[in-house]
Write a protein that holds these residues in place. Sequence first.
Motif, PDB file in Angstrom:
ATOM      1  N   ALA A  92       0.854  -1.183   0.000  1.00  0.00           N
ATOM      2  CA  ALA A  92       0.000   0.000   0.000  1.00  0.00           C
ATOM      3  C   ALA A  92       0.887   1.230   0.000  1.00  0.00           C
ATOM      4  CB  ALA A  92      -0.922  -0.003   1.221  1.00  0.00           C
ATOM      5  N   PHE A  93       0.337   2.335  -0.480  1.00  0.00           N
ATOM      6  CA  PHE A  93       1.137   3.555  -0.574  1.00  0.00           C
ATOM      7  C   PHE A  93       0.348   4.748  -0.058  1.00  0.00           C
ATOM      8  CE2 PHE A  93       2.862   7.272  -2.856  1.00  0.00           C
ATOM      9  CZ  PHE A  93       4.179   7.192  -2.423  1.00  0.00           C
ATOM     10  N   ILE A  94       0.995   5.492   0.849  1.00  0.00           N
ATOM     11  CA  ILE A  94       0.440   6.739   1.371  1.00  0.00           C
ATOM     12  C   ILE A  94       1.219   7.884   0.732  1.00  0.00           C
ATOM     13  CG2 ILE A  94      -0.029   8.117   3.425  1.00  0.00           C
ATOM     14  CD1 ILE A  94       0.172   5.524   5.065  1.00  0.00           C
ATOM     15  N   PRO A  95       0.587   8.731  -0.087  1.00  0.00           N
ATOM     16  CA  PRO A  95       1.328   9.820  -0.737  1.00  0.00           C
ATOM     17  C   PRO A  95       1.853  10.833   0.275  1.00  0.00           C
ATOM     18  CG  PRO A  95      -1.032  10.015  -1.144  1.00  0.00           C
ATOM     19  CD  PRO A  95      -0.826   8.702  -0.471  1.00  0.00           C
ATOM     20  N   ALA A  96       2.863  11.574  -0.142  1.00  0.00           N
ATOM     21  CA  ALA A  96       3.562  12.492   0.759  1.00  0.00           C
ATOM     22  C   ALA A  96       2.620  13.481   1.438  1.00  0.00           C
ATOM     23  CB  ALA A  96       4.647  13.240  -0.017  1.00  0.00           C
ATOM     24  N   ASN A  97       1.609  13.963   0.707  1.00  0.00           N
ATOM     25  CA  ASN A  97       0.732  14.981   1.287  1.00  0.00           C
ATOM     26  C   ASN A  97      -0.231  14.430   2.333  1.00  0.00           C
ATOM     27  OD1 ASN A  97      -0.933  13.575  -0.443  1.00  0.00           O
ATOM     28  ND2 ASN A  97      -1.798  15.380  -1.449  1.00  0.00           N
ATOM     29  N   ARG A  98      -0.258  13.089   2.511  1.00  0.00           N
ATOM     30  CA  ARG A  98      -1.112  12.487   3.540  1.00  0.00           C
ATOM     31  C   ARG A  98      -0.285  11.741   4.593  1.00  0.00           C
ATOM     32  NH1 ARG A  98      -5.632  14.394   4.366  1.00  0.00           N
ATOM     33  NH2 ARG A  98      -6.502  12.427   5.095  1.00  0.00           N
ATOM     34  N   ALA A  99       1.027  11.719   4.419  1.00  0.00           N
ATOM     35  CA  ALA A  99       1.892  10.911   5.280  1.00  0.00           C
ATOM     36  C   ALA A  99       1.796  11.318   6.748  1.00  0.00           C
ATOM     37  CB  ALA A  99       3.335  10.996   4.799  1.00  0.00           C
ATOM     38  N   SER A 100       1.823  12.613   7.035  1.00  0.00           N
ATOM     39  CA  SER A 100       1.798  13.063   8.429  1.00  0.00           C
ATOM     40  C   SER A 100       0.468  12.731   9.103  1.00  0.00           C
ATOM     41  CB  SER A 100       2.065  14.569   8.501  1.00  0.00           C
ATOM     42  OG  SER A 100       1.063  15.298   7.805  1.00  0.00           O
ATOM     43  N   HIS A 101      -0.591  12.614   8.315  1.00  0.00           N
ATOM     44  CA  HIS A 101      -1.911  12.289   8.858  1.00  0.00           C
ATOM     45  C   HIS A 101      -1.973  10.844   9.352  1.00  0.00           C
ATOM     46  CE1 HIS A 101      -6.275  12.532   9.278  1.00  0.00           C
ATOM     47  NE2 HIS A 101      -6.404  11.458   8.519  1.00  0.00           N
ATOM     48  N   TYR A 102      -1.365   9.929   8.583  1.00  0.00           N
ATOM     49  CA  TYR A 102      -1.463   8.504   8.913  1.00  0.00           C
ATOM     50  C   TYR A 102      -0.287   7.967   9.724  1.00  0.00           C
ATOM     51  CZ  TYR A 102      -5.323   8.241   5.580  1.00  0.00           C
ATOM     52  OH  TYR A 102      -6.517   8.430   4.933  1.00  0.00           O
ATOM     53  N   ARG A 103       0.868   8.630   9.655  1.00  0.00           N
ATOM     54  CA  ARG A 103       2.065   8.076  10.286  1.00  0.00           C
ATOM     55  C   ARG A 103       1.875   7.726  11.767  1.00  0.00           C
ATOM     56  NH1 ARG A 103       7.315   8.067   8.547  1.00  0.00           N
ATOM     57  NH2 ARG A 103       6.991   9.739   7.019  1.00  0.00           N
ATOM     58  N   PRO A 104       1.195   8.557  12.578  1.00  0.00           N
ATOM     59  CA  PRO A 104       1.049   8.200  13.996  1.00  0.00           C
ATOM     60  C   PRO A 104       0.313   6.885  14.237  1.00  0.00           C
ATOM     61  CG  PRO A 104       0.535  10.520  13.649  1.00  0.00           C
ATOM     62  CD  PRO A 104       0.634   9.899  12.293  1.00  0.00           C
ATOM     63  N   SER A 105      -0.474   6.426  13.261  1.00  0.00           N
ATOM     64  CA  SER A 105      -1.247   5.196  13.431  1.00  0.00           C
ATOM     65  C   SER A 105      -0.526   3.958  12.911  1.00  0.00           C
ATOM     66  CB  SER A 105      -2.594   5.326  12.707  1.00  0.00           C
ATOM     67  OG  SER A 105      -3.361   6.361  13.264  1.00  0.00           O
ATOM     68  N   LEU A 106       0.660   4.124  12.339  1.00  0.00           N
ATOM     69  CA  LEU A 106       1.390   2.990  11.771  1.00  0.00           C
ATOM     70  C   LEU A 106       2.223   2.305  12.847  1.00  0.00           C
ATOM     71  CD1 LEU A 106       2.615   4.582   8.409  1.00  0.00           C
ATOM     72  CD2 LEU A 106       0.530   3.247   8.832  1.00  0.00           C
ATOM     73  N   LYS A 107       1.997   1.019  13.015  1.00  0.00           N
ATOM     74  CA  LYS A 107       2.745   0.238  14.004  1.00  0.00           C
ATOM     75  C   LYS A 107       3.018  -1.140  13.419  1.00  0.00           C
ATOM     76  CE  LYS A 107       0.688  -1.246  17.740  1.00  0.00           C
ATOM     77  NZ  LYS A 107       0.011  -1.238  19.063  1.00  0.00           N
ATOM     78  N   ALA A 108       4.273  -1.408  13.109  1.00  0.00           N
ATOM     79  CA  ALA A 108       4.636  -2.687  12.501  1.00  0.00           C
ATOM     80  C   ALA A 108       4.238  -3.840  13.413  1.00  0.00           C
ATOM     81  CB  ALA A 108       6.133  -2.728  12.217  1.00  0.00           C
ATOM     82  N   GLY A 109       3.625  -4.865  12.813  1.00  0.00           N
ATOM     83  CA  GLY A 109       3.234  -6.057  13.552  1.00  0.00           C
ATOM     84  C   GLY A 109       1.777  -6.097  13.953  1.00  0.00           C
ATOM     85  N   CYS A 110       1.099  -4.959  13.949  1.00  0.00           N
ATOM     86  CA  CYS A 110      -0.298  -4.950  14.389  1.00  0.00           C
ATOM     87  C   CYS A 110      -1.229  -5.338  13.237  1.00  0.00           C
ATOM     88  CB  CYS A 110      -0.683  -3.593  14.960  1.00  0.00           C
ATOM     89  SG  CYS A 110      -0.794  -2.275  13.739  1.00  0.00           S
ATOM     90  N   ILE A 111      -2.437  -5.760  13.577  1.00  0.00           N
ATOM     91  CA  ILE A 111      -3.460  -6.079  12.585  1.00  0.00           C
ATOM     92  C   ILE A 111      -4.354  -4.859  12.417  1.00  0.00           C
ATOM     93  CG2 ILE A 111      -5.450  -7.542  12.056  1.00  0.00           C
ATOM     94  CD1 ILE A 111      -4.043  -9.833  13.422  1.00  0.00           C
ATOM     95  N   VAL A 112      -4.564  -4.465  11.169  1.00  0.00           N
ATOM     96  CA  VAL A 112      -5.305  -3.239  10.881  1.00  0.00           C
ATOM     97  C   VAL A 112      -6.462  -3.520   9.928  1.00  0.00           C
ATOM     98  CG1 VAL A 112      -3.283  -1.767  11.233  1.00  0.00           C
ATOM     99  CG2 VAL A 112      -3.793  -2.637   8.936  1.00  0.00           C
ATOM    100  N   ARG A 113      -7.405  -2.600   9.936  1.00  0.00           N
ATOM    101  CA  ARG A 113      -8.495  -2.623   8.965  1.00  0.00           C
ATOM    102  C   ARG A 113      -8.390  -1.369   8.114  1.00  0.00           C
ATOM    103  NH1 ARG A 113     -13.674  -5.296   9.154  1.00  0.00           N
ATOM    104  NH2 ARG A 113     -14.998  -4.485   7.488  1.00  0.00           N
ATOM    105  N   LEU A 114      -8.460  -1.555   6.792  1.00  0.00           N
ATOM    106  CA  LEU A 114      -8.402  -0.447   5.844  1.00  0.00           C
ATOM    107  C   LEU A 114      -9.725  -0.348   5.106  1.00  0.00           C
ATOM    108  CD1 LEU A 114      -4.924  -0.634   4.044  1.00  0.00           C
ATOM    109  CD2 LEU A 114      -5.821   1.298   5.320  1.00  0.00           C
TER     110      LEU A 114
END
Length: 224
Positions: A66-88
């Motif tokens: 999956a790809f988060i473009p640069a202009n949205r990166a700061s919005h999603y980065r705090p929610s990124l945690k390697a190893g966790c299970i996520v829903r998109l």
Amino acid sequence: MSSSAAQIAHAAVEYSTFASLRLGRTVQSVVARLIRFWDSRNVNKNGEFMGITLLLLDEMDSVIHAFIPANRASHYRPSLKAGCIVRLERFEVAQVAHMYKVTEHQFLIHFLPSTRLGEVHTDAPVIKSERFMMRRYDQLQVLANTNLELPDVVGEIRSVQGSDLSNDSATTRVVVRFLIEPNVTVYLTLWDEAASTFRGLLKSGDKSKAVMLVTTVNPKLFGG
């Protein structure tokens, strides 16, 4: 307004596997393990930040990126945690580019301004913790200088060359002699953050003959 920080409590609501995804903007949702992510930069534009690349693994043992473009990166980065299970939810499914593939899937997930990302806390499916796109030496030779794939390799460290090897904040080049098959030694060149991370590993002691797995390498052939 959607929020990347919104926590999704369970995965019981119907969702799609990666194999069933369809091209285009979609009402489909997926549940997967975020196995790792990294900043993507354009080496041809002085390392310009392009966005964040994510690798996702579903319960069918399929990997998609999956790809988060640069202009949205700061919005999603705090929610990124390697190893966790996520829903998109509320994303776009696009065709993977011909070059620099990091998975074997034909599609990728592209984040939109409306995309929702949340960690699954209950009713999560059983998903493996990791999956790699390993390639043998003969396969690496075929891929060399093509930029078609960025596969994963595992091998034994034979020697290390570089300056400031004890300084894990240094990002200058490190070259590792890497035994990837019996009687097959290659040179692994690490730059920037990868070089810094490797220096951090060296600080814990002598790593000669240690086994290391390296992800998303770009195979090259030099000389005749």
